[in-house]
Structures are given as C-alpha cells and as structure tokens.
Design a protein around this motif. Structure first.
Motif, PDB file in Angstrom:
ATOM      1  N   UNK A  47       0.802  -1.216   0.000  1.00 49.19           N
ATOM      2  CA  UNK A  47       0.000   0.000   0.000  1.00 49.19           C
ATOM      3  C   UNK A  47       0.828   1.254   0.000  1.00 49.19           C
ATOM      4  N   UNK A  48       2.131   1.118  -0.245  1.00 47.11           N
ATOM      5  CA  UNK A  48       3.008   2.286  -0.218  1.00 47.11           C
ATOM      6  C   UNK A  48       2.885   3.140  -1.471  1.00 47.11           C
ATOM      7  N   UNK A  49       2.667   2.486  -2.615  1.00 45.70           N
ATOM      8  CA  UNK A  49       2.536   3.179  -3.901  1.00 45.70           C
ATOM      9  C   UNK A  49       1.158   2.818  -4.449  1.00 45.70           C
ATOM     10  N   UNK A  50       0.248   3.768  -4.567  1.00 50.58           N
ATOM     11  CA  UNK A  50      -1.118   3.447  -4.984  1.00 50.58           C
ATOM     12  C   UNK A  50      -1.155   2.647  -6.284  1.00 50.58           C
ATOM     13  N   UNK A  51      -2.027   1.639  -6.282  1.00 52.14           N
ATOM     14  CA  UNK A  51      -2.178   0.792  -7.466  1.00 52.14           C
ATOM     15  C   UNK A  51      -3.644   0.416  -7.572  1.00 52.14           C
ATOM     16  N   UNK A  52      -4.299   0.905  -8.629  1.00 52.61           N
ATOM     17  CA  UNK A  52      -5.711   0.600  -8.811  1.00 52.61           C
ATOM     18  C   UNK A  52      -5.922  -0.103 -10.147  1.00 52.61           C
ATOM     19  N   UNK A  53      -7.167  -0.267 -10.551  1.00 51.97           N
ATOM     20  CA  UNK A  53      -7.473  -1.045 -11.750  1.00 51.97           C
ATOM     21  C   UNK A  53      -6.942  -0.412 -13.029  1.00 51.97           C
ATOM     22  N   UNK A  54      -6.655   0.882 -13.007  1.00 55.53           N
ATOM     23  CA  UNK A  54      -6.112   1.536 -14.188  1.00 55.53           C
ATOM     24  C   UNK A  54      -4.592   1.583 -14.176  1.00 55.53           C
ATOM     25  N   UNK A  55      -3.992   1.390 -13.011  1.00 55.16           N
ATOM     26  CA  UNK A  55      -2.534   1.380 -12.922  1.00 55.16           C
ATOM     27  C   UNK A  55      -2.002   0.097 -13.555  1.00 55.16           C
ATOM     28  N   UNK A  68       5.867   6.162 -14.478  1.00 52.15           N
ATOM     29  CA  UNK A  68       7.326   6.088 -14.630  1.00 52.15           C
ATOM     30  C   UNK A  68       7.958   6.704 -13.386  1.00 52.15           C
ATOM     31  N   UNK A  69       8.438   5.842 -12.492  1.00 53.40           N
ATOM     32  CA  UNK A  69       8.909   6.282 -11.185  1.00 53.40           C
ATOM     33  C   UNK A  69      10.429   6.236 -11.129  1.00 53.40           C
ATOM     34  N   UNK A  70      11.022   7.369 -10.753  1.00 50.63           N
ATOM     35  CA  UNK A  70      12.478   7.488 -10.735  1.00 50.63           C
ATOM     36  C   UNK A  70      12.924   8.089  -9.411  1.00 50.63           C
ATOM     37  N   UNK A  71      14.235   8.115  -9.209  1.00 49.80           N
ATOM     38  CA  UNK A  71      14.782   8.721  -8.007  1.00 49.80           C
ATOM     39  C   UNK A  71      14.336  10.179  -7.921  1.00 49.80           C
ATOM     40  N   UNK A  72      14.025  10.622  -6.705  1.00 52.16           N
ATOM     41  CA  UNK A  72      13.585  11.995  -6.496  1.00 52.16           C
ATOM     42  C   UNK A  72      12.104  12.223  -6.658  1.00 52.16           C
ATOM     43  N   UNK A  73      11.339  11.190  -7.091  1.00 53.70           N
ATOM     44  CA  UNK A  73       9.897  11.361  -7.227  1.00 53.70           C
ATOM     45  C   UNK A  73       9.258  11.364  -5.840  1.00 53.70           C
ATOM     46  N   UNK A  74       7.955  11.558  -5.787  1.00 56.90           N
ATOM     47  CA  UNK A  74       7.284  11.709  -4.496  1.00 56.90           C
ATOM     48  C   UNK A  74       7.303  10.435  -3.652  1.00 56.90           C
ATOM     49  N   UNK A  75       7.649   9.299  -4.264  1.00 60.93           N
ATOM     50  CA  UNK A  75       7.726   8.049  -3.501  1.00 60.93           C
ATOM     51  C   UNK A  75       9.149   7.736  -3.031  1.00 60.93           C
ATOM     52  N   UNK A  76      10.063   8.605  -3.333  1.00 61.34           N
ATOM     53  CA  UNK A  76      11.455   8.404  -2.921  1.00 61.34           C
ATOM     54  C   UNK A  76      11.611   8.897  -1.485  1.00 61.34           C
ATOM     55  N   UNK A  77      11.049   8.099  -0.542  1.00 58.22           N
ATOM     56  CA  UNK A  77      11.057   8.483   0.872  1.00 58.22           C
ATOM     57  C   UNK A  77      11.272   7.240   1.729  1.00 58.22           C
ATOM     58  N   UNK A  78      11.876   7.434   2.889  1.00 62.14           N
ATOM     59  CA  UNK A  78      12.157   6.308   3.771  1.00 62.14           C
ATOM     60  C   UNK A  78      10.879   5.587   4.172  1.00 62.14           C
ATOM     61  N   UNK A  79       9.815   6.331   4.430  1.00 65.50           N
ATOM     62  CA  UNK A  79       8.579   5.683   4.867  1.00 65.50           C
ATOM     63  C   UNK A  79       7.971   4.799   3.777  1.00 65.50           C
ATOM     64  N   UNK A  81       9.828   3.067   1.567  1.00 63.64           N
ATOM     65  CA  UNK A  81      10.641   1.846   1.644  1.00 63.64           C
ATOM     66  C   UNK A  81      10.200   0.979   2.818  1.00 63.64           C
ATOM     67  N   UNK A  82       9.991   1.583   3.959  1.00 71.00           N
ATOM     68  CA  UNK A  82       9.615   0.813   5.143  1.00 71.00           C
ATOM     69  C   UNK A  82       8.246   0.170   4.981  1.00 71.00           C
ATOM     70  N   UNK A  83       7.307   0.868   4.347  1.00 71.04           N
ATOM     71  CA  UNK A  83       5.975   0.289   4.124  1.00 71.04           C
ATOM     72  C   UNK A  83       6.054  -0.865   3.121  1.00 71.04           C
ATOM     73  N   UNK A  84       6.847  -0.709   2.063  1.00 71.10           N
ATOM     74  CA  UNK A  84       7.024  -1.808   1.114  1.00 71.10           C
ATOM     75  C   UNK A  84       7.576  -3.039   1.819  1.00 71.10           C
ATOM     76  N   UNK A  85       8.600  -2.841   2.618  1.00 64.74           N
ATOM     77  CA  UNK A  85       9.202  -3.951   3.340  1.00 64.74           C
ATOM     78  C   UNK A  85       8.176  -4.641   4.244  1.00 64.74           C
ATOM     79  N   UNK A  86       7.423  -3.846   4.975  1.00 63.38           N
ATOM     80  CA  UNK A  86       6.450  -4.409   5.909  1.00 63.38           C
ATOM     81  C   UNK A  86       5.337  -5.159   5.184  1.00 63.38           C
ATOM     82  N   UNK A  87       4.867  -4.609   4.064  1.00 57.79           N
ATOM     83  CA  UNK A  87       3.769  -5.244   3.338  1.00 57.79           C
ATOM     84  C   UNK A  87       4.210  -6.522   2.628  1.00 57.79           C
ATOM     85  N   UNK A  88       5.429  -6.539   2.115  1.00 55.03           N
ATOM     86  CA  UNK A  88       5.908  -7.710   1.379  1.00 55.03           C
ATOM     87  C   UNK A  88       6.402  -8.832   2.292  1.00 55.03           C
TER      88      UNK A  88
END
Length: 262
Positions: A47-55, A68-79, A81-88
């Motif tokens: 749930x760290x990076x929104x993903x819906x039926x159109x994504x 197209x997600x790259x370094x420096x985008x709005x998801x380039x944050x420690x939280x 990374x931590x949410x991805x780790x916890x969810x996976x």
C-alpha cells in the motif's frame, strides 16, 4: 536488512512469471507464492505506492507519466521503503534474495534502486507482435497501438537501464530456447550456486501466433526493437543492447559467459 531484492519487470505476457519461477528454483532465492493476487505480483500486496485497476493496464501504463517512477519522485522516501518492506515481508520465505515480479517494475527500476540500493533488476522482453497478440484479448486497443505501447515502454526501460548498477536483459525467446542457461545466468547474477537440476519444461508460446505484421510497424517501436534484436515477421536477431551490467566485474563476466545462449 538481511536480504536483497531481485526486481523482475516486463510487459504483460512477456515471460516475467516464467523468469520468476526459474529464479525461484535457485537455492537462496525466494519468490512470492500462493498470494491471493494475479500471478503473485507484489504490486498488489503493498500500500506504499497506490495501485488501482487503471494502474499498469496492459497496453496503456507506459503512456502515463505517473507510472514512470524514478529517483527523487514523491515516492522516494524512507517511509515508502519501510511500508514496502512491511507489506511484502509476510509473503516471502527467509532467503538471502527476494524476487518481486510485477509488470510495472519495468518502469520503476530507478526508484527501487534508490529505495533499495543493493537491489538488482531483470528486464524481460518478448517480440512486440507476440505481446500484442497475446494481450489483445484483454484490450480494446488496436494491434498497432499495442505495439506502439511496447515501443514506449521499452524505450523508457532501456534509457533507465543505463542508470542501473546491476541489470540483466532476458528475452522470452532465449528463455524458452534454453531455460537451463537462463537459470545459470540468474544464479551467476545473484552470486548463487546453480544446483544443476533439470529446468522446468517450457514451450514456445510464440508458436501460437502468426507473427507477420498486419500493419506498418509504429515508429515508436523501431528503435527498441533494433536494440533488443527483434525484426519483422517475428524475427529474433542478435541482441544489440548490452545484456548484463554489474558493479563487480567477475559477476558480470560470469553471467556473460552463459547469457544470452550462443
């Protein structure tokens, strides 16, 4: 963190699931299994990076700049990374490597490299006409539009690949021709021993289609096709793009000795 990620990305019906299964047959490499989501794709389990039926919609997502997600985008944050780790984490076995396979990873490699600096990347590709014919049943797009989307996606992925420390290009056509070589390449890429077990039997899904074009190839597809060794009429030619890059020369050389198959 006691594990590293092997991110596998490629358009729908390109062979990413096959590549993930082959990787998961190597000792020390764990995959997501029995998850209540399509093809055990990790993108649905976080749930760290929104993903819906159109994504990530087949034939469309590479045209959406927000995908197209790259370094420096709005998801380039420690939280993030931590949410991805916890969810996976609940979906993986306790192994040194974790395989996360989702089509949208094709356009997320630079972000994931920033979030997980020791991660490595596998780009899985397949002849664009085969991809268009295999995904056409899911889409209202024309075949030419699906091939143009393939071109856009792979143009972005190849540009991004130049910024990745460790990446490997696996063509579907090479995978099905020699799955054993693919496993040896993946094992070498992750510095894991290859036990040498017989690879799973695979069949060439391209044989299900007449790959002669029914339309002029879109301009957007021509340069990526040339780089990846795809020609008219379903032809598979020598790969022009560099198949493997790794910061450790001995690993890069070990992979290059077995991949692509000669």
């Amino acid at each position: 963190m006691r594990h590293r990620y092997l991110f596998i990305g490629g358009l729908h019906r390109s062979g990413t699931s096959l590549a993930a299964r082959i990787a998961g047959s190597i000792a020390g490499i764990g995959t997501i299994t029995d998850a209540p989501v399509p093809e055990n794709e990790g993108v649905y389990l976080q749930g760290a990076i929104p993903h819906d039926a159109l994504s990530g919609a087949p034939g469309r997502f590479a045209h959406d700049p927000a995908q197209h997600l790259v370094e420096g985008c709005r998801f380039d944050r420690r939280e993030v990374r931590e949410r991805l780790e916890a969810d996976w984490a609940p979906w993986f076995p306790d192994t040194p490597w974790r395989v996360e396979k989702s089509p949208v990873n094709l356009l997320r490699s630079r972000l994931y490299q920033q979030l997980f600096p020791l991660s490595q990347f596998v780009i899985v590709t397949r002849h664009p006409v085969a991809v268009a014919r295999a995904t056409g049943k899911w889409s209202d797009l024309t075949e030419a539009e699906l091939v143009a989307h393939w071109g856009r996606a792979h143009a972005l992925a190849l540009d991004d690949a130049a910024r990745l420390h460790a990446r490997l290009i696996l063509r579907y056509e090479d995978l099905v021709a020699d799955p054993g070589a693919a496993r040896r390449a993946l094992a070498a890429f992750c510095a894991r021993p290859d036990a040498g077990h017989a690879p799973e039997p695979v069949r060439d899904g391209n044989l299900d289609y007449d790959l002669r074009e029914r339309m002029a190839l879109p301009e957007a597809a021509k340069a990526p096709m040339a780089a990846l060794g795809y020609g008219p009429g379903g032809a598979v030619l020598p790969l022009r793009a560099r198949a493997v890059a790794h910061p450790l020369r001995e690993i890069g050389e070990a992979v290059a000795r077995v991949w692509p198959p000669r």
